[in-house]
Design a protein around this motif. Structure first.
Motif, mmCIF file in Angstrom:
data_model
loop_
_atom_site.group_PDB
_atom_site.id
_atom_site.type_symbol
_atom_site.label_atom_id
_atom_site.label_comp_id
_atom_site.label_asym_id
_atom_site.label_seq_id
_atom_site.Cartn_x
_atom_site.Cartn_y
_atom_site.Cartn_z
ATOM 1 N N LEU A 325 2.944 42.580 -26.536
ATOM 2 C CA LEU A 325 1.845 42.422 -27.485
ATOM 3 C C LEU A 325 0.748 43.404 -27.106
ATOM 4 C CD1 LEU A 325 0.864 40.627 -29.876
ATOM 5 C CD2 LEU A 325 -0.246 39.179 -28.159
ATOM 6 N N ARG A 326 0.532 44.418 -27.949
ATOM 7 C CA ARG A 326 -0.399 45.497 -27.600
ATOM 8 C C ARG A 326 -1.820 45.187 -28.067
ATOM 9 N NH1 ARG A 326 1.399 50.181 -30.636
ATOM 10 N NH2 ARG A 326 2.474 48.700 -31.964
ATOM 11 N N ARG A 327 -2.776 45.551 -27.224
ATOM 12 C CA ARG A 327 -4.195 45.356 -27.551
ATOM 13 C C ARG A 327 -5.036 46.554 -27.099
ATOM 14 N NH1 ARG A 327 -2.776 42.124 -30.749
ATOM 15 N NH2 ARG A 327 -3.178 39.867 -30.758
ATOM 16 N N GLY A 328 -4.446 47.743 -27.094
ATOM 17 C CA GLY A 328 -5.150 48.913 -26.579
ATOM 18 C C GLY A 328 -6.127 49.531 -27.568
ATOM 19 N N ARG A 329 -6.906 50.470 -27.076
ATOM 20 C CA ARG A 329 -7.880 51.221 -27.877
ATOM 21 C C ARG A 329 -7.870 52.689 -27.442
ATOM 22 N NH1 ARG A 329 -12.249 48.148 -30.296
ATOM 23 N NH2 ARG A 329 -11.400 46.076 -30.710
ATOM 24 N N GLY A 330 -8.178 53.558 -28.376
ATOM 25 C CA GLY A 330 -8.344 54.955 -28.029
ATOM 26 C C GLY A 330 -9.667 55.195 -27.319
ATOM 27 N N TYR A 331 -9.737 56.290 -26.602
ATOM 28 C CA TYR A 331 -11.007 56.694 -25.999
ATOM 29 C C TYR A 331 -11.192 58.187 -26.216
ATOM 30 C CZ TYR A 331 -8.458 58.619 -21.957
ATOM 31 O OH TYR A 331 -7.621 59.354 -21.146
ATOM 32 N N GLY A 332 -12.437 58.628 -26.202
ATOM 33 C CA GLY A 332 -12.748 60.036 -26.402
ATOM 34 C C GLY A 332 -12.909 60.384 -27.873
ATOM 35 N N LYS A 333 -13.538 61.515 -28.104
ATOM 36 C CA LYS A 333 -13.817 61.996 -29.463
ATOM 37 C C LYS A 333 -12.552 62.598 -30.069
ATOM 38 C CE LYS A 333 -16.679 65.379 -31.908
ATOM 39 N NZ LYS A 333 -17.680 66.475 -31.746
ATOM 40 N N PRO A 334 -12.205 62.247 -31.319
ATOM 41 C CA PRO A 334 -11.029 62.858 -31.957
ATOM 42 C C PRO A 334 -11.189 64.374 -32.078
ATOM 43 C CG PRO A 334 -11.794 60.958 -33.208
ATOM 44 C CD PRO A 334 -12.843 61.250 -32.195
ATOM 45 N N ARG A 353 -12.017 64.964 -23.078
ATOM 46 C CA ARG A 353 -11.001 64.031 -22.609
ATOM 47 C C ARG A 353 -10.775 62.987 -23.694
ATOM 48 N NH1 ARG A 353 -11.068 63.437 -17.038
ATOM 49 N NH2 ARG A 353 -9.369 61.953 -17.358
ATOM 50 N N ARG A 354 -9.519 62.781 -24.064
ATOM 51 C CA ARG A 354 -9.218 61.788 -25.099
ATOM 52 C C ARG A 354 -7.854 61.177 -24.819
ATOM 53 N NH1 ARG A 354 -9.564 66.758 -27.619
ATOM 54 N NH2 ARG A 354 -11.470 66.094 -28.672
ATOM 55 N N GLY A 355 -7.659 59.974 -25.277
ATOM 56 C CA GLY A 355 -6.372 59.342 -25.034
ATOM 57 C C GLY A 355 -6.358 57.897 -25.471
ATOM 58 N N LEU A 356 -5.501 57.124 -24.817
ATOM 59 C CA LEU A 356 -5.285 55.726 -25.164
ATOM 60 C C LEU A 356 -5.447 54.857 -23.928
ATOM 61 C CD1 LEU A 356 -4.160 53.436 -27.060
ATOM 62 C CD2 LEU A 356 -1.888 54.068 -26.217
ATOM 63 N N ASN A 357 -6.253 53.821 -24.053
ATOM 64 C CA ASN A 357 -6.255 52.749 -23.064
ATOM 65 C C ASN A 357 -5.172 51.772 -23.490
ATOM 66 O OD1 ASN A 357 -8.390 53.537 -21.312
ATOM 67 N ND2 ASN A 357 -9.849 52.989 -22.907
ATOM 68 N N PHE A 358 -3.985 51.961 -22.934
ATOM 69 C CA PHE A 358 -2.849 51.112 -23.285
ATOM 70 C C PHE A 358 -3.007 49.772 -22.594
ATOM 71 C CE2 PHE A 358 1.214 49.279 -22.155
ATOM 72 C CZ PHE A 358 1.916 49.289 -23.349
ATOM 73 N N ILE A 359 -3.048 48.711 -23.387
ATOM 74 C CA ILE A 359 -3.123 47.357 -22.856
ATOM 75 C C ILE A 359 -2.076 46.520 -23.567
ATOM 76 C CG2 ILE A 359 -4.516 45.241 -22.860
ATOM 77 C CD1 ILE A 359 -6.941 46.927 -22.260
#
Length: 448
Positions: A325-334, A353-359
């Motif tokens: 069950l995923r609950r992540g969010r992106g981080y950084g400016k697109p 720096r940009r990416g995904l906080n995978f949770i």
């Protein structure tokens, strides 16, 4: 389910609270100080009865964090081996692909060489200004109770897109009994994600009883996305003078969906909107040869659906036992605020720096998260393939050195093969956490 005792993040994605801070803390004070601080923030830890209107906290503990509250964390007390050992071990570095360019020596937090993280505090708010106010107040309380903020990551909701420019979040399991609409194969027993309820084996998941009731294990991985590398590579693979449309086609084949979300299994037209939010399809039924969605594509590896066995129903049953069950969010400016692919391709590297906080949540880290990552994403022989891994986030190698994988696209009259695929996603930190129910939090506050 006892929704009053379950933290709300297990039930809600908090999409209406787009601003979030992920705060990694060290509990430096004595147990009494830790308990007083936990008591002070407890009223803002949301339960699952309803989604909070404006702001809330969610929190999860590492092994060391629970020990600082006087808990004995071992297998005899019901904790899993994966949680006890942590993410940065030699065995897990190998199976998760955390070596070479993803090795712990390149992490910014969470490795054995970094300061020990005791607690992950997630702070959600309606906007950045509100989040700033919450952070200021929180830091004052941390200082008061001798708690250190070791690392923080500010995240945001990217309007259903991830940084490469593809729609995200469509293939998501729903907890049976939550009352939310979903396809038959995406509704799973609560015990896959929440302790104290039957899982897909019709058994109660092994948990620290009774402390684990209504809790879960939380997996956190900070994944940096190399957006320019991704689109520059695909553009270089085109056969028609750096055709943007062909680069999008190749990217969609790697992902398994077109940028707007339509599965490549169901349509070859990137502008076909009738399947834009569709998740009701099967590979055995609609795309057995992989001419729509290649066998090695990202979404086919992370959820093979009905394609892994000669008997589709058996494959569906097997796939259900490895969902997260995923609950992540992106981080950084697109790279592009509009997520327009052509604009992203034309935009020069900006150094951001940009990416995904995978949770993700699961009650069995090894059977669920680690299985998906190792047996499906990083397996170069997945579904009869050879020298291929997940082209988006997989790592191919021997546990020490990484090799550049291939990616094959079935098509007539000849298949297309992409080679020397560079890394598009880099591991920057991670850990395994216990996500307690509200009764368990109360227990920690009052434990003597």
């Amino acid at each position: 389910m006892d929704l009053s005792d379950i933290q709300g993040l297990l039930m809600y994605g908090y999409g209406h609270l787009p601003a979030v801070d992920y705060l990694l803390l060290s509990l430096d004070g004595d147990r009494a100080q830790c308990q007083q601080w936990l008591k002070s923030i407890r009223p803002e830890v949301a339960d699952a009865r309803k989604s909070p209107a404006e702001a809330c906290y969610a929190l999860a503990f590492s092994k060391s964090g629970l020990e600082k509250f006087g808990m004995t964390v071992d297998e005899q007390h019901g904790f899993s081996r994966a949680f006890i050992e942590g993410m940065d071990t030699a065995h897990r570095n190998r199976i998760l692909g955390d070596y070479a360019y993803n090795g712990p020596e390149h992490w910014e937090w969470g490795s054995r060489k970094h300061p020990q993280i005791d607690l992950l505090l997630m702070s959600f708010a309606t906007d950045v200004a509100a989040l700033d106010e919450r952070l200021k107040s929180l830091i004052d309380s941390l200082n008061q109770f001798d708690i250190s903020l070791l690392h923080s990551i500010r995240s945001s909701r990217l309007d259903r897109k991830e940084h490469f420019g593809f729609a995200d979040g469509m293939s998501q399991p729903v907890i049976k009994g939550s009352g939310r609409p979903v396809g038959d194969n995406d509704e799973l027993n609560a015990g896959e994600f929440i302790f104290g309820y039957p899982n897909e084996y019709q058994k109660l998941p092994h948990a620290p009883a009774p402390f684990g009731k209504n809790g879960s294990y939380l997996v956190f991985r900070q994944l940096e996305q190399k957006v320019k590398t991704f689109w520059d590579y695909l553009l270089a693979q085109t056969t028609h003078q750096q055709s943007v449309s062909e680069a999008i086609y190749l990217g969609a084949k790697m992902v398994g969906r077109w940028p707007e979300g339509s599965p490549t299994t169901l349509t070859d037209d990137p502008n076909d909107t009738q399947f834009q939010q569709t998740n009701l399809f099967g590979y055995y039924k609609h795309d057995r040869l992989g001419q729509g969605c290649p066998h090695g594509a990202h979404i086919r590896r992370t959820n093979p659906r009905d394609s892994m066995e000669d008997n589709p129903s058996q494959s569906l049953d097997a796939s259900r036992k490895h969902r997260i069950l995923r609950r992540g969010r992106g981080y950084g400016k697109p790279l592009s605020n509009t997520f327009d692919i052509e604009e992203m391709i034309q935009t020069p590297e900006d150094g951001e720096r940009r990416g995904l906080n995978f949770i993700c949540f699961n009650t069995d880290i090894e059977r669920q998260f680690e299985f998906v990552q190792n047996t499906w994403c990083n397996n170069e022989k997945f579904d009869g393939l050879y020298e291929e891994v997940d082209p988006i986030s997989g790592v191919m190698g021997n546990g020490n050195e990484a090799r550049s994988p291939y990616f094959k696209i079935p098509q007539k009259p000849f298949r297309r093969r992409l080679k020397e695929i560079p890394p598009f996603v880099l591991m920057k930190g991670g850990g395994y956490f216990f996500f307690p129910g509200l009764t368990a939090i109360h227990y920690l506050i009052h434990k003597t």
